[in-house]
Scaffold this motif. Structure first.
Motif, PDB file in Angstrom:
ATOM      1  N   ASN A  64      47.440  55.718  33.161  1.00 19.25           N
ATOM      2  CA  ASN A  64      47.426  55.941  34.614  1.00 19.25           C
ATOM      3  C   ASN A  64      47.456  57.433  34.930  1.00 19.25           C
ATOM      4  OD1 ASN A  64      47.482  53.202  35.192  1.00 19.25           O
ATOM      5  ND2 ASN A  64      49.696  53.124  35.449  1.00 19.25           N
ATOM      6  N   THR A  65      48.328  58.165  34.235  1.00 22.75           N
ATOM      7  CA  THR A  65      48.454  59.609  34.475  1.00 22.75           C
ATOM      8  C   THR A  65      47.156  60.327  34.132  1.00 22.75           C
ATOM      9  OG1 THR A  65      50.842  59.570  34.099  1.00 22.75           O
ATOM     10  CG2 THR A  65      49.750  61.693  33.839  1.00 22.75           C
ATOM     11  N   ILE A  66      46.558  59.955  33.012  1.00 26.30           N
ATOM     12  CA  ILE A  66      45.294  60.573  32.587  1.00 26.30           C
ATOM     13  C   ILE A  66      44.186  60.265  33.591  1.00 26.30           C
ATOM     14  CG2 ILE A  66      43.494  60.483  30.795  1.00 26.30           C
ATOM     15  CD1 ILE A  66      45.966  62.192  30.032  1.00 26.30           C
ATOM     16  N   LEU A  67      44.172  59.035  34.128  1.00 25.37           N
ATOM     17  CA  LEU A  67      43.167  58.670  35.132  1.00 25.37           C
ATOM     18  C   LEU A  67      43.323  59.541  36.379  1.00 25.37           C
ATOM     19  CD1 LEU A  67      40.914  56.831  36.239  1.00 25.37           C
ATOM     20  CD2 LEU A  67      42.678  55.186  36.910  1.00 25.37           C
ATOM     21  N   GLY A  68      44.563  59.722  36.834  1.00 29.22           N
ATOM     22  CA  GLY A  68      44.807  60.582  37.998  1.00 29.22           C
ATOM     23  C   GLY A  68      44.328  62.000  37.750  1.00 29.22           C
ATOM     24  N   TYR A 274      51.457  58.837  38.663  1.00 28.92           N
ATOM     25  CA  TYR A 274      50.600  59.712  39.471  1.00 28.92           C
ATOM     26  C   TYR A 274      51.320  60.995  39.871  1.00 28.92           C
ATOM     27  CZ  TYR A 274      46.325  57.016  39.756  1.00 28.92           C
ATOM     28  OH  TYR A 274      45.142  56.413  39.439  1.00 28.92           O
ATOM     29  N   PHE A 275      52.643  60.930  40.000  1.00 29.85           N
ATOM     30  CA  PHE A 275      53.386  62.174  40.214  1.00 29.85           C
ATOM     31  C   PHE A 275      53.133  63.096  39.014  1.00 29.85           C
ATOM     32  CE2 PHE A 275      56.778  65.151  39.677  1.00 29.85           C
ATOM     33  CZ  PHE A 275      57.003  65.618  40.969  1.00 29.85           C
ATOM     34  N   ALA A 276      53.208  62.518  37.809  1.00 27.04           N
ATOM     35  CA  ALA A 276      52.959  63.310  36.595  1.00 27.04           C
ATOM     36  C   ALA A 276      51.534  63.862  36.585  1.00 27.04           C
ATOM     37  CB  ALA A 276      53.220  62.450  35.353  1.00 27.04           C
ATOM     38  N   SER A 277      50.567  63.064  37.064  1.00 26.77           N
ATOM     39  CA  SER A 277      49.169  63.548  37.158  1.00 26.77           C
ATOM     40  C   SER A 277      49.099  64.823  37.975  1.00 26.77           C
ATOM     41  CB  SER A 277      48.256  62.521  37.848  1.00 26.77           C
ATOM     42  OG  SER A 277      48.166  61.338  37.148  1.00 26.77           O
ATOM     43  N   GLY A 278      49.677  64.770  39.177  1.00 22.09           N
ATOM     44  CA  GLY A 278      49.616  65.909  40.078  1.00 22.09           C
ATOM     45  C   GLY A 278      50.356  67.115  39.527  1.00 22.09           C
ATOM     46  N   PHE A 279      51.537  66.853  38.959  1.00 20.96           N
ATOM     47  CA  PHE A 279      52.339  67.954  38.426  1.00 20.96           C
ATOM     48  C   PHE A 279      51.613  68.639  37.273  1.00 20.96           C
ATOM     49  CE2 PHE A 279      55.582  70.104  36.015  1.00 20.96           C
ATOM     50  CZ  PHE A 279      56.436  70.605  36.992  1.00 20.96           C
ATOM     51  N   GLN A 305      50.452  53.331  48.474  1.00 24.87           N
ATOM     52  CA  GLN A 305      49.893  52.701  49.678  1.00 24.87           C
ATOM     53  C   GLN A 305      48.740  51.749  49.362  1.00 24.87           C
ATOM     54  OE1 GLN A 305      49.551  55.434  53.204  1.00 24.87           O
ATOM     55  NE2 GLN A 305      50.206  56.980  51.730  1.00 24.87           N
ATOM     56  N   ILE A 306      48.498  51.538  48.059  1.00 28.05           N
ATOM     57  CA  ILE A 306      47.457  50.586  47.641  1.00 28.05           C
ATOM     58  C   ILE A 306      48.051  49.622  46.611  1.00 28.05           C
ATOM     59  CG2 ILE A 306      45.551  52.213  48.032  1.00 28.05           C
ATOM     60  CD1 ILE A 306      45.530  52.529  44.886  1.00 28.05           C
ATOM     61  N   VAL A 307      47.346  48.519  46.354  1.00 25.55           N
ATOM     62  CA  VAL A 307      47.749  47.604  45.282  1.00 25.55           C
ATOM     63  C   VAL A 307      47.106  48.103  43.992  1.00 25.55           C
ATOM     64  CG1 VAL A 307      47.563  45.267  44.365  1.00 25.55           C
ATOM     65  CG2 VAL A 307      48.063  45.607  46.787  1.00 25.55           C
ATOM     66  N   GLY A 308      47.937  48.280  42.953  1.00 27.81           N
ATOM     67  CA  GLY A 308      47.413  48.733  41.665  1.00 27.81           C
ATOM     68  C   GLY A 308      47.376  50.245  41.570  1.00 27.81           C
ATOM     69  N   THR A 309      46.639  50.737  40.577  1.00 34.15           N
ATOM     70  CA  THR A 309      46.675  52.172  40.276  1.00 34.15           C
ATOM     71  C   THR A 309      45.307  52.836  40.362  1.00 34.15           C
ATOM     72  OG1 THR A 309      46.438  51.616  37.936  1.00 34.15           O
ATOM     73  CG2 THR A 309      48.680  51.958  38.755  1.00 34.15           C
ATOM     74  N   THR A 310      44.331  52.156  40.969  1.00 32.89           N
ATOM     75  CA  THR A 310      43.004  52.761  41.104  1.00 32.89           C
ATOM     76  C   THR A 310      42.804  53.178  42.553  1.00 32.89           C
ATOM     77  OG1 THR A 310      42.187  51.328  39.327  1.00 32.89           O
ATOM     78  CG2 THR A 310      40.537  52.434  40.680  1.00 32.89           C
ATOM     79  N   ILE A 311      42.971  54.479  42.808  1.00 38.94           N
ATOM     80  CA  ILE A 311      42.819  55.002  44.169  1.00 38.94           C
ATOM     81  C   ILE A 311      41.329  55.087  44.497  1.00 38.94           C
ATOM     82  CG2 ILE A 311      43.229  57.000  45.670  1.00 38.94           C
ATOM     83  CD1 ILE A 311      45.737  57.613  44.015  1.00 38.94           C
ATOM     84  N   PRO A 312      40.893  54.528  45.629  1.00 38.65           N
ATOM     85  CA  PRO A 312      39.458  54.541  45.971  1.00 38.65           C
ATOM     86  C   PRO A 312      38.911  55.965  46.131  1.00 38.65           C
ATOM     87  CG  PRO A 312      40.717  53.140  47.492  1.00 38.65           C
ATOM     88  CD  PRO A 312      41.705  53.873  46.655  1.00 38.65           C
ATOM     89  N   GLY A 313      37.606  56.110  45.868  1.00 31.29           N
ATOM     90  CA  GLY A 313      36.935  57.410  45.904  1.00 31.29           C
ATOM     91  C   GLY A 313      37.121  58.174  47.201  1.00 31.29           C
ATOM     92  N   GLU A 314      36.988  57.457  48.334  1.00 30.77           N
ATOM     93  CA  GLU A 314      37.085  58.149  49.634  1.00 30.77           C
ATOM     94  C   GLU A 314      38.486  58.718  49.859  1.00 30.77           C
ATOM     95  OE1 GLU A 314      37.599  53.681  50.428  1.00 30.77           O
ATOM     96  OE2 GLU A 314      36.282  54.971  49.224  1.00 30.77           O
ATOM     97  N   ARG A 315      39.486  58.056  49.267  1.00 31.49           N
ATOM     98  CA  ARG A 315      40.856  58.545  49.401  1.00 31.49           C
ATOM     99  C   ARG A 315      41.068  59.827  48.590  1.00 31.49           C
ATOM    100  NH1 ARG A 315      45.394  54.471  51.011  1.00 31.49           N
ATOM    101  NH2 ARG A 315      46.980  55.955  51.660  1.00 31.49           N
TER     102      ARG A 315
END
Length: 329
Positions: A64-68, A274-279, A305-315
């Motif tokens: 998840n972190t790598i994806l972010g 995802y916090f780790a992704s950003g950091f 604010q979404i279900v799961g860990t795949t944030i949509p492109g527009e977001r």
């Protein structure tokens, strides 16, 4: 920009939103925990899931972190093990679609699945069948896998195989990488405290923990006290306190960064990842600790604010605008 490689359980998350928490009691899953389950329990959960609406996403903390990170444009790779099946293909395709260097190995066992129960308050509980993911061994790892990267991110969920973790760190250090550890779950930390202590004392440069994990590791209720203890054992310590933000300490420098305001928490799955992704993205760009943590807060505030860990492109477009605002402060 420095590149980051993740090492973790290659899992596919099957997510279901609960009306209440009675199913957790029926399945013997403590709310908010990650429990390893066997094939029989997986079948029991699948039987219940077959009567519910479910959502599929790639999972595993490090993945998840790598994806972010990849979605922010960082150079990334991922090491894990999948089965030769539909879930494994789904996982590999997602890595490749996001430009993540695929260092996946294949096992004879079925791919790992994390059955994810989302409570009405957004808290998530995992029943994890590791399958193929658990067959990643020390002898599968080579020095070449780590070359060209500056950081290795390891998830605490891997600690059931001490030899594999230690060999990964040995290779990473030989290749000149800094090692980041995401503690992963309070019950995992409590169950293998001696090994976590060894890792953080001797090898780990950057530690990510949430409040419960920090408490399990240090015995301290106060996250600031826990942070201070952890920071004495590593270069950078981060303790996340949910809606209250995060504490970061490096040497004598300590900062507190607020969480971004969120109207409604839908699903906390991946918030810490995802916090780790950003950091880490901020770190690879050479930003200050405060800006790193603020970027982490933006990402974690969006994924809940979404279900799961795949944030949509527009977001992601909106997220990048928010990051630019932080950088211009």
């Amino acid at each position: 920009m420095d590149k980051i490689i993740g090492l973790g359980n290659a899992l596919v998350d099957v997510l279901a939103t609960l009306k209440d928490d009675t199913l957790l009691d029926e399945m013997g899953l403590p709310k908010g925990s990650m429990q390893l389950i066997d094939d029989a329990k997986l079948q029991q959960i699948n039987e219940r899931f077959s009567r519910m609406k479910t959502h599929l996403a790639t999972g595993g903390a490090a993945a998840n972190t790598i994806l972010g990170l990849a979605c922010l444009g960082a150079g990334t790779g991922f090491i894990g093990k999948i089965g030769n099946d539909a879930y494994g293909n789904f996982f590999r395709a997602n890595l490749q679609r996001n430009g993540i260097e695929d260092k996946l190995l294949v096992s004879d066992l079925p791919s790992g699945v994390a059955s994810t129960f989302i409570s009405p308050d957004g808290e998530r509980t995992f029943g994890t069948y590791l399958g193929a993911a658990s067959t990643l061994k020390a002898e599968d790892l080579t020095l070449d896998m780590f070359k060209g990267y500056a950081y290795l991110l390891i998830e605490g969920y891997l600690v059931q195989d001490h030899d594999m973790i230690l060999h990964a760190i040995e290779l990473a250090k030989e290749a000149g990488l800094q090692v980041c550890l995401d503690m992963a779950s309070y019950n995992i930390v409590a169950g293998d405290l001696e090994f976590f202590t060894l890792l953080i004392n001797k090898y780990v440069d950057i530690v990510f923990a949430n409040e419960e994990e920090a408490k399990a590791f240090t015995g301290k209720e106060d996250p600031k006290e826990a942070l201070e203890l952890i920071s004495k054992k590593c270069s950078i310590a981060i303790v996340k306190v949910g809606g209250n933000g995060s504490y970061i300490r490096k040497g004598t420098e300590e900062i507190k960064v607020e969480a971004i305001p969120v109207k409604k928490v839908i699903d906390t799955t991946g918030a810490g990842d995802y916090f780790a992704s950003g950091f880490l993205y901020g770190l690879t760009c050479g930003y200050s600790l405060e800006k790193c943590a603020k970027i982490g807060s933006i990402l974690s505030g969006n994924v809940i604010q979404i279900v799961g860990t795949t944030i949509p492109g527009e977001r992601w477009d909106e997220i990048k605008l928010n990051i630019n605002e932080v950088l211009s402060e």
